[in-house]
Motif scaffolding. Sequence first.
Motif, PDB file in Angstrom:
ATOM      1  N   SER A  99       7.343  -9.395  -0.733  1.00 47.15           N
ATOM      2  CA  SER A  99       6.791  -8.040  -0.850  1.00 47.15           C
ATOM      3  C   SER A  99       7.724  -7.003  -0.258  1.00 47.15           C
ATOM      4  CB  SER A  99       5.425  -7.965  -0.157  1.00 47.15           C
ATOM      5  OG  SER A  99       4.492  -8.808  -0.791  1.00 47.15           O
ATOM      6  N   THR A 100       8.249  -7.282   0.923  1.00 52.44           N
ATOM      7  CA  THR A 100       9.106  -6.278   1.569  1.00 52.44           C
ATOM      8  C   THR A 100      10.447  -6.140   0.876  1.00 52.44           C
ATOM      9  OG1 THR A 100       9.860  -7.966   3.170  1.00 52.44           O
ATOM     10  CG2 THR A 100       8.016  -6.556   3.827  1.00 52.44           C
ATOM     11  N   ALA A 101      10.923  -7.193   0.210  1.00 49.39           N
ATOM     12  CA  ALA A 101      12.197  -7.105  -0.508  1.00 49.39           C
ATOM     13  C   ALA A 101      12.023  -6.418  -1.860  1.00 49.39           C
ATOM     14  CB  ALA A 101      12.791  -8.503  -0.700  1.00 49.39           C
ATOM     15  N   ARG A 102      10.959  -6.762  -2.574  1.00 54.98           N
ATOM     16  CA  ARG A 102      10.787  -6.233  -3.928  1.00 54.98           C
ATOM     17  C   ARG A 102      10.171  -4.843  -3.948  1.00 54.98           C
ATOM     18  NH1 ARG A 102       8.109 -10.791  -7.564  1.00 54.98           N
ATOM     19  NH2 ARG A 102       8.530  -9.194  -9.159  1.00 54.98           N
ATOM     20  N   ALA A 103       9.670  -4.391  -2.808  1.00 53.41           N
ATOM     21  CA  ALA A 103       9.140  -3.021  -2.748  1.00 53.41           C
ATOM     22  C   ALA A 103      10.223  -1.995  -3.054  1.00 53.41           C
ATOM     23  CB  ALA A 103       8.538  -2.757  -1.372  1.00 53.41           C
ATOM     24  N   PHE A 104      11.477  -2.320  -2.732  1.00 54.51           N
ATOM     25  CA  PHE A 104      12.577  -1.395  -3.037  1.00 54.51           C
ATOM     26  C   PHE A 104      12.675  -1.156  -4.538  1.00 54.51           C
ATOM     27  CE2 PHE A 104      14.163  -3.426   0.956  1.00 54.51           C
ATOM     28  CZ  PHE A 104      14.192  -2.280   1.743  1.00 54.51           C
ATOM     29  N   ASP A 105      12.536  -2.223  -5.334  1.00 52.21           N
ATOM     30  CA  ASP A 105      12.614  -2.076  -6.790  1.00 52.21           C
ATOM     31  C   ASP A 105      11.413  -1.314  -7.338  1.00 52.21           C
ATOM     32  OD1 ASP A 105      15.014  -3.566  -6.970  1.00 52.21           O
ATOM     33  OD2 ASP A 105      13.864  -5.427  -6.845  1.00 52.21           O
ATOM     34  N   ILE A 106      10.255  -1.506  -6.718  1.00 51.37           N
ATOM     35  CA  ILE A 106       9.056  -0.801  -7.174  1.00 51.37           C
ATOM     36  C   ILE A 106       9.194   0.695  -6.956  1.00 51.37           C
ATOM     37  CG2 ILE A 106       6.600  -0.457  -6.676  1.00 51.37           C
ATOM     38  CD1 ILE A 106       6.438  -3.468  -6.102  1.00 51.37           C
ATOM     39  N   VAL A 107       9.696   1.071  -5.792  1.00 50.34           N
ATOM     40  CA  VAL A 107       9.851   2.492  -5.475  1.00 50.34           C
ATOM     41  C   VAL A 107      11.034   3.079  -6.224  1.00 50.34           C
ATOM     42  CG1 VAL A 107      10.341   4.119  -3.601  1.00 50.34           C
ATOM     43  CG2 VAL A 107       8.758   2.229  -3.224  1.00 50.34           C
ATOM     44  N   ALA A 113       0.837  -1.208   0.000  1.00 52.62           N
ATOM     45  CA  ALA A 113       0.000   0.000   0.000  1.00 52.62           C
ATOM     46  C   ALA A 113       0.872   1.258   0.000  1.00 52.62           C
ATOM     47  CB  ALA A 113      -0.923  -0.004   1.212  1.00 52.62           C
ATOM     48  N   GLU A 114       1.938   1.245   0.795  1.00 55.78           N
ATOM     49  CA  GLU A 114       2.795   2.432   0.858  1.00 55.78           C
ATOM     50  C   GLU A 114       3.556   2.625  -0.447  1.00 55.78           C
ATOM     51  OE1 GLU A 114       6.075   4.233   3.975  1.00 55.78           O
ATOM     52  OE2 GLU A 114       4.254   3.242   4.689  1.00 55.78           O
ATOM     53  N   ALA A 115       4.035   1.525  -1.050  1.00 59.13           N
ATOM     54  CA  ALA A 115       4.719   1.630  -2.335  1.00 59.13           C
ATOM     55  C   ALA A 115       3.766   2.105  -3.426  1.00 59.13           C
ATOM     56  CB  ALA A 115       5.324   0.284  -2.713  1.00 59.13           C
ATOM     57  N   ARG A 116       2.539   1.612  -3.400  1.00 60.95           N
ATOM     58  CA  ARG A 116       1.527   2.038  -4.375  1.00 60.95           C
ATOM     59  C   ARG A 116       1.242   3.531  -4.236  1.00 60.95           C
ATOM     60  NH1 ARG A 116      -3.854  -0.166  -2.640  1.00 60.95           N
ATOM     61  NH2 ARG A 116      -3.519   1.540  -1.156  1.00 60.95           N
ATOM     62  N   ASP A 117       1.041   3.977  -2.996  1.00 66.05           N
ATOM     63  CA  ASP A 117       0.742   5.397  -2.789  1.00 66.05           C
ATOM     64  C   ASP A 117       1.911   6.270  -3.224  1.00 66.05           C
ATOM     65  OD1 ASP A 117      -1.664   4.586  -1.776  1.00 66.05           O
ATOM     66  OD2 ASP A 117      -1.113   4.869   0.328  1.00 66.05           O
ATOM     67  N   TYR A 118       3.116   5.795  -2.987  1.00 67.02           N
ATOM     68  CA  TYR A 118       4.296   6.564  -3.388  1.00 67.02           C
ATOM     69  C   TYR A 118       4.362   6.707  -4.904  1.00 67.02           C
ATOM     70  CZ  TYR A 118       9.126   8.211  -3.370  1.00 67.02           C
ATOM     71  OH  TYR A 118      10.260   8.960  -3.533  1.00 67.02           O
ATOM     72  N   ARG A 119       4.098   5.628  -5.630  1.00 63.21           N
ATOM     73  CA  ARG A 119       4.121   5.695  -7.091  1.00 63.21           C
ATOM     74  C   ARG A 119       2.985   6.559  -7.627  1.00 63.21           C
ATOM     75  NH1 ARG A 119       8.501   3.396  -9.959  1.00 63.21           N
ATOM     76  NH2 ARG A 119       7.065   3.717 -11.702  1.00 63.21           N
ATOM     77  N   ARG A 120       1.816   6.459  -7.025  1.00 63.17           N
ATOM     78  CA  ARG A 120       0.661   7.210  -7.526  1.00 63.17           C
ATOM     79  C   ARG A 120       0.802   8.704  -7.349  1.00 63.17           C
ATOM     80  NH1 ARG A 120      -4.674   3.870  -5.387  1.00 63.17           N
ATOM     81  NH2 ARG A 120      -4.729   2.310  -7.073  1.00 63.17           N
TER      82      ARG A 120
END
Length: 409
Positions: A351-359, A263-270
């Motif tokens: 999820s917690t590891a790949r969130a870095f790549d998403i952000v 959710a936090e990664a999604r909000d950051y991208r949006r």
Amino acid sequence: MGVAATPSRPASGSGRTGPGRAYWLRVARETADDLTTDAVTRDQAGKPPFDEVSRLREAGLLTLLVPAESGGGGADWATAYTVVREIAAADGAIGQLLGCHYFLSWSAGFFAGPSLAARVEQRSAAEQWCWGGGLARQEPRLTLAGTGRGRVLDGRQSYTTGVLVADRLIVRAVRTDTGEPLAVVVDPTRHGVGIHDDADPFGQRLAAGGSVEFDSVRVAADDVLGSLSADEDVLSPLSALVSPVGRLLSVQLRLGMAEGVLAEARDYRRTGHAPWHPDRPAGPPQDPQVLTAFGELTVLTRSASALTDQAREAVHHGLARGEDLTYDEYAEISVLVAVAEAAASRAVQESTARAFDIVGARSASSRLGFDRFWRNARTHTLYEPVAHRLRDVGDYFLNGAHPPFVLPA
């Protein structure tokens, strides 16, 4: 000693009921929103969570599982699981603290006889105790010597959760004369109790873990709740359910952290914080790799959530079966929880590891605090390794072996 006591509740003619599931879920969301506002700052400070416990207490969440007639919230386990998951999405350490509190405070009434359970329950609700400690097997063991009013508790052990802020500790101690393991309640202010803030974990910093030293601590008769023996002539199938009930809290914690980081990664991208590209028009994120990563992690998390729902329903039906529950039924429930544990563990670690790549590269900034999700998840899964659960699942389906009675750390 006879069969371990079954869950009991004080009789009451008051007819009082709690405010209901919808109310508690709203309270949990509001509390989670409050914890989110300063989650990064609190994690980086790493102070014992006295303020956070006060927030939970003021919201009424500490007494959620206590029956309304005893002064509590009157909620059921399904509600408690959802509350823990909601809090964990905002702050994994406080989610662990709350989940451990629920398990230990409920266990106090589970292992004790009806009259003692009622007294402990009512006083815990009236004084809004926060519970800490743990009932898992550890070496070296705590020892309980003597009988009746002359019992004394000795030893030192480390606990992952709650001891720095607890109003009551519940620990596992072994009788020196018989070797029987017992659940013992200890007031941390009692003479001879020494609590040490020496855990220093890289994650779950606010779970209030540490070590506790017991130096000839006097133990009253009412402080000894009951047996933790795994022998089938002592442990009934219903009493054995305390294990999957507690382990399912860990599952909810993992899912909450997985959902929280996504959710936090999604909000950051949006919000347009993704790296700027001159040849890419403004608008919703369209990076194929980001979309694929979100898709894969959503599948992982929702699959784990569906398995968790199955396990939760099985636990609910097992508790409802009461004394009619069989060991075979208990084994099936325990395995379903183990399956959910494995799925949730994979979901939160991925999820917690790949969130870095998403952000992107900005996730390396300590100011954003994305690293806290990975650190919290990895720390918790180290304390609760999934390999043991996978072994139990395999042994059950291949050989029909019943999973061992294991209490959560």
